[in-house]
Write an enzyme that holds these catalytic residues in place. Sequence first.
Site, PDB file in Angstrom:
ATOM      1  N   ASP A 106      78.503  38.401 -56.092  1.00 17.30           N
ATOM      2  CA  ASP A 106      77.364  38.207 -56.991  1.00 17.30           C
ATOM      3  C   ASP A 106      77.863  38.193 -58.447  1.00 17.30           C
ATOM      4  O   ASP A 106      78.792  37.443 -58.762  1.00 17.30           O
ATOM      5  CB  ASP A 106      76.305  39.303 -56.705  1.00 17.30           C
ATOM      6  CG  ASP A 106      74.989  39.112 -57.449  1.00 17.30           C
ATOM      7  OD1 ASP A 106      74.179  38.280 -57.033  1.00 17.30           O
ATOM      8  OD2 ASP A 106      74.783  39.805 -58.465  1.00 17.30           O
ATOM      9  N   TYR A 236      72.237  38.611 -67.197  1.00 10.20           N
ATOM     10  CA  TYR A 236      71.455  37.371 -67.119  1.00 10.20           C
ATOM     11  C   TYR A 236      71.067  36.891 -68.516  1.00 10.20           C
ATOM     12  O   TYR A 236      71.051  35.696 -68.791  1.00 10.20           O
ATOM     13  CB  TYR A 236      70.179  37.599 -66.304  1.00 10.20           C
ATOM     14  CG  TYR A 236      70.427  37.961 -64.861  1.00 10.20           C
ATOM     15  CD1 TYR A 236      70.556  36.977 -63.886  1.00 10.20           C
ATOM     16  CD2 TYR A 236      70.518  39.289 -64.460  1.00 10.20           C
ATOM     17  CE1 TYR A 236      70.776  37.310 -62.550  1.00 10.20           C
ATOM     18  CE2 TYR A 236      70.739  39.634 -63.125  1.00 10.20           C
ATOM     19  CZ  TYR A 236      70.873  38.638 -62.183  1.00 10.20           C
ATOM     20  OH  TYR A 236      71.093  38.959 -60.867  1.00 10.20           O
ATOM     21  N   HIS A 301      72.621  37.265 -48.657  1.00 16.90           N
ATOM     22  CA  HIS A 301      73.324  37.400 -49.929  1.00 16.90           C
ATOM     23  C   HIS A 301      74.196  38.652 -50.011  1.00 16.90           C
ATOM     24  O   HIS A 301      75.301  38.607 -50.538  1.00 16.90           O
ATOM     25  CB  HIS A 301      72.299  37.393 -51.066  1.00 16.90           C
ATOM     26  CG  HIS A 301      72.907  37.542 -52.423  1.00 16.90           C
ATOM     27  ND1 HIS A 301      73.752  36.586 -52.967  1.00 16.90           N
ATOM     28  CD2 HIS A 301      72.837  38.540 -53.344  1.00 16.90           C
ATOM     29  CE1 HIS A 301      74.147  36.990 -54.172  1.00 16.90           C
ATOM     30  NE2 HIS A 301      73.609  38.164 -54.420  1.00 16.90           N
TER      31      HIS A 301
END
Length: 322
Positions: A106, A236, A301
């Site tokens: 990730d 982010y 994921h």
Amino acid sequence: MEGELMAEISHRLVEVNGINMHIAEKGEGPAVLLLHGFPELWYSWRHQILALAARGYRAIAPDLRGFGDTDAPPDVSSYTMFHVVGDLVALIHTLGQEKVFVVGHDWGALVAWSLCLFRPDKVRALVNLSVAFRPRSPDRKPVETFRALYGDDYYICTFQEPGRTEAEFARIPTALVIKKFLTYHDPGPVIVPKEHGFAASPDKEITLPSWLSEEDVDYFASKFDKSGFTGGLNYYRALDLNWELTAPWTGMQIKVPVKFIVGNQDLIYNIPGVKDYIHKGGFKRDVPFLEDVVVIEGAGHFINQEKPQEITDHIYEFIRKF
């Protein structure tokens, strides 16, 4: 995870790049650096730490800047890849290593790609999970690209607004936030409804998969209760800033040996264009020493936690060659 096994993992704070970083480690031998994602911690690698140590490696899993027991500077501008990679270069030096094996998942995978881009001399070989290399597009910023693909309610777009996601998370128990993320097993994108955002349907019972216990969830939640989510969300929020700062690296290849592993149910693998990039030559063009791509059927994921034995075996089979 059982208390006795957890007790075998040692913990310490180290000073790196102007911050205090918490690391979990176990074992002796060649060093393997394990880099977690969002909303995660060193704990995501609990299975791999024990298994790699048992196979003759020194496994080190930090809480990245902004997470867990590592310092979390308040400003978004402190979360560029230069800061985070700078932390790791200092950590590698502190560990007394010239080079290390790196495993990322990730955001940890994105950090690992950046480490290989900036300091390939520090990496013996890389195993990355879930997030393939993404060459920098000189034409369009990343957030704009996500917006064009999925609209304003795509989770990465909603994360951009300072404070918004933190407020949504605060409306429900932290354990529920963790469960919502870690149990997400849908190949489709995470779309956040405008009205309630992540706090939508708080009463919906979430059944934990066999690989995740209430005890695991509580560990994550206890740390995020203490640290908050802003540090993690700032990764982010720094996406476009990274894009601006990495202009000099446009067109650069990754020049370390790489193995890539992804679940076919992973939402990142199912972003339009990603499969073609991975399987039709783009990935190999940009990462010429890409030796293996493994797609695990039925896996989502959070693959290092969902398929711990399989992932550990894949890591070991690759790094033992060097």
